[in-house]
Design a protein around this motif. Structure first.
Motif, PDB file in Angstrom:
ATOM      1  N   VAL A 129      73.774  69.706  25.035  1.00 21.24           N
ATOM      2  CA  VAL A 129      74.801  69.408  26.028  1.00 21.24           C
ATOM      3  C   VAL A 129      76.006  68.844  25.292  1.00 21.24           C
ATOM      4  O   VAL A 129      75.911  68.421  24.139  1.00 21.24           O
ATOM      5  CB  VAL A 129      74.283  68.416  27.094  1.00 21.24           C
ATOM      6  CG1 VAL A 129      73.042  68.968  27.782  1.00 21.24           C
ATOM      7  CG2 VAL A 129      73.984  67.047  26.493  1.00 21.24           C
ATOM      8  N   GLY A 130      77.147  68.825  25.946  1.00 20.44           N
ATOM      9  CA  GLY A 130      78.362  68.336  25.323  1.00 20.44           C
ATOM     10  C   GLY A 130      78.431  66.821  25.286  1.00 20.44           C
ATOM     11  O   GLY A 130      77.754  66.128  26.054  1.00 20.44           O
ATOM     12  N   LEU A 131      79.270  66.300  24.399  1.00 20.45           N
ATOM     13  CA  LEU A 131      79.455  64.855  24.335  1.00 20.45           C
ATOM     14  C   LEU A 131      79.971  64.311  25.662  1.00 20.45           C
ATOM     15  O   LEU A 131      79.618  63.199  26.074  1.00 20.45           O
ATOM     16  CB  LEU A 131      80.429  64.491  23.211  1.00 20.45           C
ATOM     17  CG  LEU A 131      79.923  64.621  21.767  1.00 20.45           C
ATOM     18  CD1 LEU A 131      81.033  64.219  20.805  1.00 20.45           C
ATOM     19  CD2 LEU A 131      78.687  63.771  21.536  1.00 20.45           C
ATOM     20  N   GLY A 132      80.801  65.090  26.349  1.00 17.00           N
ATOM     21  CA  GLY A 132      81.306  64.653  27.638  1.00 17.00           C
ATOM     22  C   GLY A 132      80.197  64.450  28.649  1.00 17.00           C
ATOM     23  O   GLY A 132      80.256  63.522  29.472  1.00 17.00           O
ATOM     24  N   ASN A 133      79.171  65.297  28.595  1.00 16.62           N
ATOM     25  CA  ASN A 133      78.025  65.133  29.493  1.00 16.62           C
ATOM     26  C   ASN A 133      77.269  63.852  29.183  1.00 16.62           C
ATOM     27  O   ASN A 133      76.780  63.162  30.087  1.00 16.62           O
ATOM     28  CB  ASN A 133      77.074  66.325  29.362  1.00 16.62           C
ATOM     29  CG  ASN A 133      77.710  67.622  29.785  1.00 16.62           C
ATOM     30  OD1 ASN A 133      78.700  68.051  29.200  1.00 16.62           O
ATOM     31  ND2 ASN A 133      77.152  68.275  30.791  1.00 16.62           N
ATOM     32  N   LEU A 134      77.145  63.524  27.896  1.00 14.40           N
ATOM     33  CA  LEU A 134      76.449  62.296  27.527  1.00 14.40           C
ATOM     34  C   LEU A 134      77.251  61.071  27.934  1.00 14.40           C
ATOM     35  O   LEU A 134      76.692  60.056  28.357  1.00 14.40           O
ATOM     36  CB  LEU A 134      76.182  62.283  26.017  1.00 14.40           C
ATOM     37  CG  LEU A 134      75.255  63.387  25.493  1.00 14.40           C
ATOM     38  CD1 LEU A 134      75.134  63.304  23.969  1.00 14.40           C
ATOM     39  CD2 LEU A 134      73.878  63.308  26.134  1.00 14.40           C
ATOM     40  N   ARG A 135      78.579  61.168  27.821  1.00 12.62           N
ATOM     41  CA  ARG A 135      79.417  60.023  28.180  1.00 12.62           C
ATOM     42  C   ARG A 135      79.472  59.801  29.693  1.00 12.62           C
ATOM     43  O   ARG A 135      79.424  58.669  30.160  1.00 12.62           O
ATOM     44  CB  ARG A 135      80.845  60.238  27.662  1.00 12.62           C
ATOM     45  CG  ARG A 135      80.983  60.127  26.164  1.00 12.62           C
ATOM     46  CD  ARG A 135      82.442  60.040  25.736  1.00 12.62           C
ATOM     47  NE  ARG A 135      82.529  59.942  24.290  1.00 12.62           N
ATOM     48  CZ  ARG A 135      82.919  60.933  23.488  1.00 12.62           C
ATOM     49  NH1 ARG A 135      83.258  62.107  24.006  1.00 12.62           N
ATOM     50  NH2 ARG A 135      82.967  60.760  22.182  1.00 12.62           N
ATOM     51  N   GLY A 136      79.565  60.895  30.453  1.00 15.90           N
ATOM     52  CA  GLY A 136      79.831  60.740  31.874  1.00 15.90           C
ATOM     53  C   GLY A 136      78.717  61.152  32.813  1.00 15.90           C
ATOM     54  O   GLY A 136      78.834  60.913  34.026  1.00 15.90           O
ATOM     55  N   ASN A 137      77.658  61.753  32.278  1.00 15.89           N
ATOM     56  CA  ASN A 137      76.629  62.295  33.166  1.00 15.89           C
ATOM     57  C   ASN A 137      75.239  62.166  32.555  1.00 15.89           C
ATOM     58  O   ASN A 137      74.380  63.021  32.770  1.00 15.89           O
ATOM     59  CB  ASN A 137      76.942  63.772  33.441  1.00 15.89           C
ATOM     60  CG  ASN A 137      76.414  64.247  34.770  1.00 15.89           C
ATOM     61  OD1 ASN A 137      76.259  63.468  35.714  1.00 15.89           O
ATOM     62  ND2 ASN A 137      76.117  65.534  34.856  1.00 15.89           N
ATOM     63  N   LEU A 138      75.024  61.102  31.786  1.00 16.26           N
ATOM     64  CA  LEU A 138      73.796  60.987  30.997  1.00 16.26           C
ATOM     65  C   LEU A 138      72.547  60.986  31.869  1.00 16.26           C
ATOM     66  O   LEU A 138      71.579  61.695  31.568  1.00 16.26           O
ATOM     67  CB  LEU A 138      73.848  59.726  30.134  1.00 16.26           C
ATOM     68  CG  LEU A 138      72.610  59.454  29.277  1.00 16.26           C
ATOM     69  CD1 LEU A 138      72.329  60.610  28.325  1.00 16.26           C
ATOM     70  CD2 LEU A 138      72.772  58.144  28.504  1.00 16.26           C
ATOM     71  N   GLN A 139      72.540  60.201  32.935  1.00 17.57           N
ATOM     72  CA  GLN A 139      71.321  60.114  33.736  1.00 17.57           C
ATOM     73  C   GLN A 139      70.981  61.454  34.382  1.00 17.57           C
ATOM     74  O   GLN A 139      69.805  61.817  34.489  1.00 17.57           O
ATOM     75  CB  GLN A 139      71.457  59.013  34.790  1.00 17.57           C
ATOM     76  CG  GLN A 139      71.488  57.599  34.208  1.00 17.57           C
ATOM     77  CD  GLN A 139      70.258  57.279  33.369  1.00 17.57           C
ATOM     78  OE1 GLN A 139      69.144  57.701  33.678  1.00 17.57           O
ATOM     79  NE2 GLN A 139      70.454  56.519  32.289  1.00 17.57           N
ATOM     80  N   ALA A 140      71.992  62.202  34.801  1.00 23.10           N
ATOM     81  CA  ALA A 140      71.727  63.532  35.366  1.00 23.10           C
ATOM     82  C   ALA A 140      71.163  64.471  34.303  1.00 23.10           C
ATOM     83  O   ALA A 140      70.281  65.298  34.596  1.00 23.10           O
ATOM     84  CB  ALA A 140      73.005  64.111  35.973  1.00 23.10           C
ATOM     85  N   GLU A 141      71.655  64.369  33.071  1.00 27.16           N
ATOM     86  CA  GLU A 141      71.113  65.201  31.992  1.00 27.16           C
ATOM     87  C   GLU A 141      69.667  64.810  31.698  1.00 27.16           C
ATOM     88  O   GLU A 141      68.824  65.669  31.421  1.00 27.16           O
ATOM     89  CB  GLU A 141      71.965  65.068  30.731  1.00 27.16           C
ATOM     90  CG  GLU A 141      73.354  65.665  30.845  1.00 27.16           C
ATOM     91  CD  GLU A 141      73.351  67.182  30.959  1.00 27.16           C
ATOM     92  OE1 GLU A 141      72.271  67.806  30.823  1.00 27.16           O
ATOM     93  OE2 GLU A 141      74.430  67.747  31.210  1.00 27.16           O
ATOM     94  N   LEU A 142      69.363  63.531  31.760  1.00 26.88           N
ATOM     95  CA  LEU A 142      67.985  63.079  31.559  1.00 26.88           C
ATOM     96  C   LEU A 142      67.103  63.518  32.722  1.00 26.88           C
ATOM     97  O   LEU A 142      65.919  63.862  32.528  1.00 26.88           O
ATOM     98  CB  LEU A 142      67.946  61.567  31.381  1.00 26.88           C
ATOM     99  CG  LEU A 142      68.612  61.035  30.105  1.00 26.88           C
ATOM    100  CD1 LEU A 142      68.720  59.521  30.154  1.00 26.88           C
ATOM    101  CD2 LEU A 142      67.851  61.480  28.855  1.00 26.88           C
ATOM    102  N   ASP A 143      67.658  63.543  33.944  1.00 25.17           N
ATOM    103  CA  ASP A 143      66.913  64.073  35.089  1.00 25.17           C
ATOM    104  C   ASP A 143      66.539  65.532  34.840  1.00 25.17           C
ATOM    105  O   ASP A 143      65.393  65.949  35.089  1.00 25.17           O
ATOM    106  CB  ASP A 143      67.758  63.988  36.363  1.00 25.17           C
ATOM    107  CG  ASP A 143      67.962  62.569  36.868  1.00 25.17           C
ATOM    108  OD1 ASP A 143      67.197  61.669  36.455  1.00 25.17           O
ATOM    109  OD2 ASP A 143      68.894  62.362  37.667  1.00 25.17           O
ATOM    110  N   ALA A 144      67.505  66.318  34.350  1.00 23.21           N
ATOM    111  CA  ALA A 144      67.244  67.733  34.069  1.00 23.21           C
ATOM    112  C   ALA A 144      66.158  67.882  33.014  1.00 23.21           C
ATOM    113  O   ALA A 144      65.275  68.749  33.125  1.00 23.21           O
ATOM    114  CB  ALA A 144      68.533  68.415  33.611  1.00 23.21           C
TER     115      ALA A 144
END
Length: 321
Positions: free
Chosen positions: A118-133
């Motif tokens: 995933v992109g750095l922007g996803n880690l900065r602004g959407n980390l919990q959703a990425e971890l949910d996925a």
């Protein structure tokens, strides 16, 4: 500016993995390290852990969809999947596929999700959703193929290490390992401290308990060509538990090319993989992930990128046999 801070040195790493290292030391003391020739030559990357980064077949994922592609990859023999997005052409289902549907396709085909870029922007602004996925797909790792920083200074890499430590702690709290995937540029020297390698700054200042590395072996050798003075295997041998994943892509040496190699199907190149997989040490739990950045351009087409995937699976199987 003086030498970069060193929050986590080798002693910190050993303390973080004390139980395992103590056990290994005890085994060595009892003579287990020299039990047999087969133990001494056991490869670090198991043959039954061969995975694929879906970026290599991104054209087929988009046009044919996950159901077709995952079934074909399972037929070829791949065991694990690293994602590069979770979308396909909406015309396939009349809507976008869901994460739950992708998980069912994995299960139906006997495949495991090993990680995702995933992109750095996803880690900065959407980390919990990425971890949910990651949890929905059952993946133990979540990572990025972005460089820690686009500014090649020690201070920028120190700031990036702090960010990764924060994200890594959040991932660890969910039982997931955060990782960073290199290209050649991370092995460059800092513009403000030309004797300091940027990769070393990142490695030394990220917490080994929470931040892991996916070594792209091709790009590590390209980094060695561009910025000499290191051996890729040395990093892994020194801290094997920080490298759960490898990208295994092959190349033909071409000194006239900026990065020193032309990328080809695995097994068609002359990168020193046989030496690399032995030099990193017999840990037996790393995952080898095939990737070809230009997979969609593979000829003949059809089968295109899926043909490259099959040829490269056979090349990796031969290497790890």
């Amino acid at each position: 500016m003086g030498n970069p801070r060193k929050f986590f040195d080798r002693r910190d790493f050993l303390r973080a993995t004390a139980g395992t290292t103590v056990a290994l030391a005890a085994a060595s003391v009892t003579g287990a390290a020299a039990t047999s020739a087969s133990a001494a030559t056991r490869l670090s990357i198991p043959r039954d852990r061969i995975a694929i980064q879906l970026y290599s077949v991104r054209d087929k994922v988009t046009s044919l969809g996950f159901a077709v592609v995952l079934a074909e990859l399972a037929r070829i023999g791949y065991q694990e999947i690293e994602f590069a997005g979770y979308t396909q052409n909406t015309s396939i289902l009349g809507r976008q596929i869901t994460l739950q549907e992708i998980r069912r396709l994995l299960d139906d085909n006997g495949l495991r999700a090993v990680g995702s870029h995933v992109g750095l922007g996803n880690l900065r602004g959407n980390l919990q959703a990425e971890l949910d996925a990651a949890e929905i797909l059952g993946m133990p790792h979540l990572g990025t193929a972005s460089a820690p920083s686009n500014t090649n200074t020690v201070s920028a890499y120190l700031a990036a290490a702090e960010e990764f430590n924060t994200w890594g702690r959040a991932a660890s709290a969910r039982g997931i390992k955060l990782y960073q995937h290199n290209h050649a540029g991370e092995f460059a020297f800092a513009t403000d401290q030309p004797s300091v390698r940027l990769y070393d700054v990142f490695l030394k200042n990220t917490d080994p308990r929470h931040v892991y590395l996916e070594m792209d072996v091709y790009w590590a050798f390209a980094g060695q060509f561009r910025f000499p003075g290191f051996e890729p295997a040395d990093y892994v041998r020194d801290q094997p538990y920080r490298y759960p994943l490898f990208h295994m892509k092959d190349g033909i040496a071409n000194p006239a090319r900026g990065d020193g190699y032309d990328m080809v199907d695995f097994g068609a190149g002359n990168m020193p993989y046989e030496k690399f997989v032995r030099d990193i040490g017999p840990r037996d739990t790393h995952v080898g992930i095939w990737e070809h950045d230009g997979g969609p351009n593979a000829q003949p087409n059809p089968p295109g990128s899926l043909g490259a995937a099959e040829r490269s699976f056979n090349g990796l199987t031969e290497l790890l046999a």
